[in-house]
Design an enzyme around this catalytic site. Structure first.
Site, PDB file in Angstrom:
ATOM      1  N   LEU A  33       0.913  -1.386  -0.033  1.00 36.77           N
ATOM      2  CA  LEU A  33      -0.067   0.037  -0.101  1.00 36.77           C
ATOM      3  C   LEU A  33       0.790   1.114   0.073  1.00 36.77           C
ATOM      4  O   LEU A  33       1.884   1.122   0.769  1.00 36.77           O
ATOM      5  CB  LEU A  33      -0.870  -0.023   1.108  1.00 36.77           C
ATOM      6  CG  LEU A  33      -1.749  -1.229   1.523  1.00 36.77           C
ATOM      7  CD1 LEU A  33      -2.813  -1.178   2.536  1.00 36.77           C
ATOM      8  CD2 LEU A  33      -2.663  -1.480   0.018  1.00 36.77           C
ATOM      9  N   ASP A  35       0.492   5.900  -0.899  1.00 34.18           N
ATOM     10  CA  ASP A  35      -0.505   7.108  -0.500  1.00 34.18           C
ATOM     11  C   ASP A  35      -1.633   7.005  -1.296  1.00 34.18           C
ATOM     12  O   ASP A  35      -3.010   7.550  -0.722  1.00 34.18           O
ATOM     13  CB  ASP A  35       0.045   8.302  -0.618  1.00 34.18           C
ATOM     14  CG  ASP A  35       1.022   8.543   0.829  1.00 34.18           C
ATOM     15  OD1 ASP A  35       1.016   7.952   1.516  1.00 34.18           O
ATOM     16  OD2 ASP A  35       1.968   9.685   0.605  1.00 34.18           O
ATOM     17  N   HIS A  37      -3.562   4.501  -2.068  1.00 32.66           N
ATOM     18  CA  HIS A  37      -4.516   3.395  -1.315  1.00 32.66           C
ATOM     19  C   HIS A  37      -5.278   4.199  -0.068  1.00 32.66           C
ATOM     20  O   HIS A  37      -6.247   4.069   0.385  1.00 32.66           O
ATOM     21  CB  HIS A  37      -3.501   2.150  -1.037  1.00 32.66           C
ATOM     22  CG  HIS A  37      -3.458   1.373  -2.011  1.00 32.66           C
ATOM     23  ND1 HIS A  37      -1.942   1.068  -2.257  1.00 32.66           N
ATOM     24  CD2 HIS A  37      -4.175   0.625  -2.860  1.00 32.66           C
ATOM     25  CE1 HIS A  37      -1.652   0.180  -3.471  1.00 32.66           C
ATOM     26  NE2 HIS A  37      -3.115  -0.128  -3.769  1.00 32.66           N
ATOM     27  N   GLN A  61      -5.835 -12.977 -11.983  1.00 31.67           N
ATOM     28  CA  GLN A  61      -5.554 -11.749 -12.803  1.00 31.67           C
ATOM     29  C   GLN A  61      -4.406 -11.548 -13.351  1.00 31.67           C
ATOM     30  O   GLN A  61      -3.905 -10.501 -13.814  1.00 31.67           O
ATOM     31  CB  GLN A  61      -6.212 -10.408 -12.261  1.00 31.67           C
ATOM     32  CG  GLN A  61      -5.266 -10.205 -10.912  1.00 31.67           C
ATOM     33  CD  GLN A  61      -6.049  -8.893 -10.203  1.00 31.67           C
ATOM     34  OE1 GLN A  61      -7.071  -8.902  -9.401  1.00 31.67           O
ATOM     35  NE2 GLN A  61      -5.733  -7.587 -10.366  1.00 31.67           N
ATOM     36  N   GLU A 150      -8.786   6.050  -9.759  1.00 33.69           N
ATOM     37  CA  GLU A 150      -9.422   6.143 -11.277  1.00 33.69           C
ATOM     38  C   GLU A 150      -7.993   5.954 -11.999  1.00 33.69           C
ATOM     39  O   GLU A 150      -8.046   6.277 -13.320  1.00 33.69           O
ATOM     40  CB  GLU A 150      -9.353   7.736 -11.425  1.00 33.69           C
ATOM     41  CG  GLU A 150     -10.977   7.988 -10.848  1.00 33.69           C
ATOM     42  CD  GLU A 150     -11.387   9.241 -11.022  1.00 33.69           C
ATOM     43  OE1 GLU A 150     -10.663  10.455 -11.409  1.00 33.69           O
ATOM     44  OE2 GLU A 150     -12.753   9.544 -10.722  1.00 33.69           O
ATOM     45  N   ASP A 152      -6.608   3.134 -12.814  1.00 35.40           N
ATOM     46  CA  ASP A 152      -6.980   2.132 -13.507  1.00 35.40           C
ATOM     47  C   ASP A 152      -8.200   2.538 -13.949  1.00 35.40           C
ATOM     48  O   ASP A 152      -9.249   1.756 -13.850  1.00 35.40           O
ATOM     49  CB  ASP A 152      -6.940   0.869 -12.653  1.00 35.40           C
ATOM     50  CG  ASP A 152      -5.609   0.440 -11.946  1.00 35.40           C
ATOM     51  OD1 ASP A 152      -4.544   0.163 -12.708  1.00 35.40           O
ATOM     52  OD2 ASP A 152      -5.374   0.524 -10.939  1.00 35.40           O
ATOM     53  N   LEU A 186       1.016   7.471  -8.489  1.00 32.73           N
ATOM     54  CA  LEU A 186       1.644   6.426  -7.291  1.00 32.73           C
ATOM     55  C   LEU A 186       1.130   4.995  -7.795  1.00 32.73           C
ATOM     56  O   LEU A 186      -0.027   4.830  -8.253  1.00 32.73           O
ATOM     57  CB  LEU A 186       1.030   6.651  -5.944  1.00 32.73           C
ATOM     58  CG  LEU A 186       1.572   7.945  -5.630  1.00 32.73           C
ATOM     59  CD1 LEU A 186       1.249   8.113  -4.077  1.00 32.73           C
ATOM     60  CD2 LEU A 186       3.249   8.248  -5.545  1.00 32.73           C
TER      61      LEU A 186
END
Length: 284
Positions: A33, A35, A37, A61, A150, A152, A186
């Site tokens: 994780l 920032d 996340h 995946q 956003e 992804d 990030l």
């Protein structure tokens, strides 16, 4: 903060929250994780009474075994960050807990079109794995709200469509991309960059910004815009993978009726495949 590793314990806690009338938010992650996340957790806390963060490196995946094997697992550090940020539950199951019959016999969820276009075309099975595990998490956690980044862009579009098509009564919240001061989006995969590559990496967003400026200025020769961007990335040391300009609402080719475009960027820098995107309002 309670760390949960099994489905029965998760269901027990969800039943308790439901009996208490609590509003539940889910933040699905694969761990490692950062920032970005934490921004999802903040949004979840603002939208619900209880926040469940899932940490699961989903083998379904990954289209390459080596990519799955080297994906960073940092559960202890992740839990420390989440506790400080105010998450209520961490669901951190093993693959055997999520797929007790193994993946070959697992029922899956496939979103036609969105699963196989763009990113899906170069990563066979990736989005089927995403939609399947998210659907399973929706069923287990029964959230009122679920938060996704956003960054992804295609994944978020896919989750929105799956949620609507499957009749989930869940509000999907897209959270804006968090960037470093130099503009780099990030990502957990930024950890694959060497120190020299990290200095080059912001070039991806810079090239993307140039593409956006051309679109805002009224340029519509998309092939020329993409070709210039690909050349600029190569000059900076990237290996362009997939650069696209699509309708932001449908992800189809731009048409005269399109009101918003989305620039979708994917390029390799060393061992890291970096992605980014930007939406642009189009003047008619």
């Amino acid at each position: 903060m309670l760390i949960i590793e099994t489905v029965p314990l998760l269901r027990q806690q969800i039943r308790r929250l439901r009996m208490e009338g609590k509003r539940i938010a889910l933040v699905p992650t694969m761990g490692n994780l950062h920032d970005g996340h934490m921004k999802l957790v903040d949004e979840a806390k603002a939208s619900a009474d209880a926040v469940v963060v899932s940490i699961f490196v989903n083998p379904m995946q990954f289209d390459r075994a080596d990519d799955l094997a080297r994906y960073p697992r940092t559960l202890q550090e992740d839990c420390e960050k989440l506790k400080k940020r105010g998450a209520d539950f961490v669901f951190a199951p093993t693959p055997e807990e999520v797929y007790p019959q193994g993946m070959s016999d697992q029922t899956y969820v496939d979103v036609p079109g969105l699963s196989t276009m763009l990113e899906g075309a170069s990563r066979p099975g990736h989005f089927r794995g995403v939609s399947t595990v998210v659907s399973k998490l929706f069923n287990l956690v029964q959230p009122d709200v679920a938060c996704f980044g956003e960054k992804d862009y295609q994944q978020l579009a896919l989750i929105r469509k799956m949620t609507a098509d499957m009749g989930y009564d869940i509000e999907i919240i897209g959270v804006p991309t968090v960037r470093a001061k130099d503009g780099l989006a990030l990502s957990s995969r930024n950890g694959y960059l060497t120190s020299d590559q990290r200095k080059i990496a912001p070039g991806l967003s810079k090239v993307m910004n140039t593409m956006a400026e051309k679109l805002r200025a009224g340029e519509r020769d998309l092939e020329a815009i993409i070709a210039a961007a690909s050349e600029a990335l190569s000059e900076k040391g990237f290996r362009p993978d997939d650069l696209q300009i699509r309708d932001a609402d449908t992800l189809q080719a731009l048409s005269p009726a399109s009101q918003r475009a989305v620039i979708l960027m994917a390029a390799w820098l060393g061992q890291a495949r970096l992605i980014d995107n930007q939406t642009v309002e189009l003047t008619q």
